[in-house]
Enzyme design. Sequence first.
Site, PDB file in Angstrom:
ATOM      1  N   ASP A  81      -2.455  -1.521   1.317  1.00 58.80           N
ATOM      2  CA  ASP A  81      -2.949  -2.920   1.366  1.00 58.80           C
ATOM      3  C   ASP A  81      -2.113  -3.577   0.404  1.00 58.80           C
ATOM      4  O   ASP A  81      -1.653  -3.153  -0.456  1.00 58.80           O
ATOM      5  CB  ASP A  81      -4.433  -2.947   0.821  1.00 58.80           C
ATOM      6  N   HIS A 120       5.949  -5.444   6.189  1.00 58.45           N
ATOM      7  CA  HIS A 120       5.112  -3.420   6.629  1.00 58.45           C
ATOM      8  C   HIS A 120       6.604  -2.990   6.918  1.00 58.45           C
ATOM      9  O   HIS A 120       6.665  -1.923   7.041  1.00 58.45           O
ATOM     10  CB  HIS A 120       5.008  -4.236   8.247  1.00 58.45           C
ATOM     11  N   LEU A 168       3.298  19.919   3.442  1.00 57.17           N
ATOM     12  CA  LEU A 168       2.000  18.870   3.026  1.00 57.17           C
ATOM     13  C   LEU A 168       1.093  19.298   5.027  1.00 57.17           C
ATOM     14  O   LEU A 168       2.374  18.216   5.169  1.00 57.17           O
ATOM     15  CB  LEU A 168       2.721  17.982   2.330  1.00 57.17           C
TER      16      LEU A 168
HETATM   17  C1  IPE Z   1      -7.539  -2.026   5.274  1.00 56.52           C
HETATM   18  O1  IPE Z   1      -6.023  -2.988   5.520  1.00 56.52           O
HETATM   19  C2  IPE Z   1      -6.467  -1.300   6.229  1.00 56.52           C
HETATM   20  C3  IPE Z   1      -4.757  -0.500   6.179  1.00 56.52           C
HETATM   21  C4  IPE Z   1      -4.627  -0.202   4.776  1.00 56.52           C
HETATM   22  C5  IPE Z   1      -4.449   0.141   7.009  1.00 56.52           C
HETATM   23  P1  IPE Z   1      -7.098  -4.521   5.656  1.00 56.52           P
HETATM   24  O2  IPE Z   1      -5.882  -5.358   4.834  1.00 56.52           O
HETATM   25  O3  IPE Z   1      -6.719  -4.678   7.189  1.00 56.52           O
HETATM   26  O4  IPE Z   1      -8.675  -4.936   4.990  1.00 56.52           O
HETATM   27  P2  IPE Z   1      -9.336  -5.617   4.860  1.00 56.52           P
HETATM   28  O5  IPE Z   1      -9.378  -6.453   5.938  1.00 56.52           O
HETATM   29  O6  IPE Z   1      -8.956  -6.587   3.636  1.00 56.52           O
HETATM   30  O7  IPE Z   1     -10.836  -5.223   4.130  1.00 56.52           O
HETATM   31  C1  IPE Z   2      -1.704  -3.349   4.434  1.00 55.31           C
HETATM   32  O1  IPE Z   2      -1.156  -4.725   4.619  1.00 55.31           O
HETATM   33  C2  IPE Z   2      -1.183  -2.799   5.713  1.00 55.31           C
HETATM   34  C3  IPE Z   2      -2.071  -2.591   7.572  1.00 55.31           C
HETATM   35  C4  IPE Z   2      -3.367  -3.219   7.371  1.00 55.31           C
HETATM   36  C5  IPE Z   2      -1.274  -2.445   8.105  1.00 55.31           C
HETATM   37  P1  IPE Z   2      -1.638  -5.567   4.951  1.00 55.31           P
HETATM   38  O2  IPE Z   2      -1.272  -6.256   6.212  1.00 55.31           O
HETATM   39  O3  IPE Z   2      -2.947  -5.693   5.369  1.00 55.31           O
HETATM   40  O4  IPE Z   2      -1.040  -7.017   4.109  1.00 55.31           O
HETATM   41  P2  IPE Z   2      -2.244  -8.193   2.977  1.00 55.31           P
HETATM   42  O5  IPE Z   2      -3.246  -7.856   2.369  1.00 55.31           O
HETATM   43  O6  IPE Z   2      -2.820  -8.820   3.756  1.00 55.31           O
HETATM   44  O7  IPE Z   2      -1.469  -8.663   2.115  1.00 55.31           O
HETATM   45 MG    MG Z   3      -4.546  -6.262   3.376  1.00 58.87          MG
END
Ligand code: IPE
Ligand code: IPE
Ligand code: MG
Length: 236
Positions: A16, A33, A127
Amino acid sequence: MEEKLIIPNHVGIIMDGNGRWAVERGKTRTYGHKTAVSTLKDLCVHMVDVGVKYASLYAFSTENFKRDIKEVDFLMNLFIATFNKEFEFLKKKKVRIVFSGRREPLPEKVLKAMDKLVDETKDNKALVLNICLNYGSHAEIVDTTKKLCELYKDGKIELDDIDEELISKNLYQDLPPLDFVIRTSGELRLSNFMMYQASYAEFYFPKVYFPDFNNEEFDKAILEFNKRNRRFGGVK
Ligand code: IPE
Ligand code: IPE
Ligand code: MG
């Protein structure tokens, strides 16, 4: 890393903070990303080297379809490029790739790249990399329940056959329980990630955003894991 450290058998990573990482640098979320893919590549090699046997990576949740269509499209194309090209080296590293999640409504091209990777790595043993894509624990519980109902309907199981082992074997993947769950970016929640499998996992919430979660950060996480006293309901 030191010799005597216990390496968790199954590590879960909620990757995240990609968007915030990029925005803080004056870039678009998609740049975050993209950078995350290169962080992940290094991390996979490192996990093989330190002896992690199973790693589950949260790449896209069932809820992530709520995002702007442009970001979703970018991510789908990034998955295709990553699975078709960027992950080539994982084959040499003897990594076996499996996926967890619902196929519907993933685009055909993504599904094709996923299936190809699974097939090409199926005999690898170093793995197991379980990529959670269009994954949600709630959806998994629904899908597993349906699977068991079908087995019952077809006379393949009886009611008394339903136990924890059978449920575990009928989740998206039959994997050992999670020992350690890492969520980057400082958020303190699971966001629908592997609830069943994480029932006795240790949790670690580093503040760094995923693109900055380098091998050194992973080693810090392992040191933290080694400080935990896992009791599993007993006394120790
Ligand atoms: C969880 O992160 C999903 C992934 C890391 C793929 P999100 O960014 O979607 O989660 P919330 O919305 O903050 O809970
Ligand atoms: C996690 O990073 C990746 C996915 C959920 C696909 P985010 O896109 O949620 O990045 P933040 O949390 O908004 O910074
Ligand atoms: Mg996020």
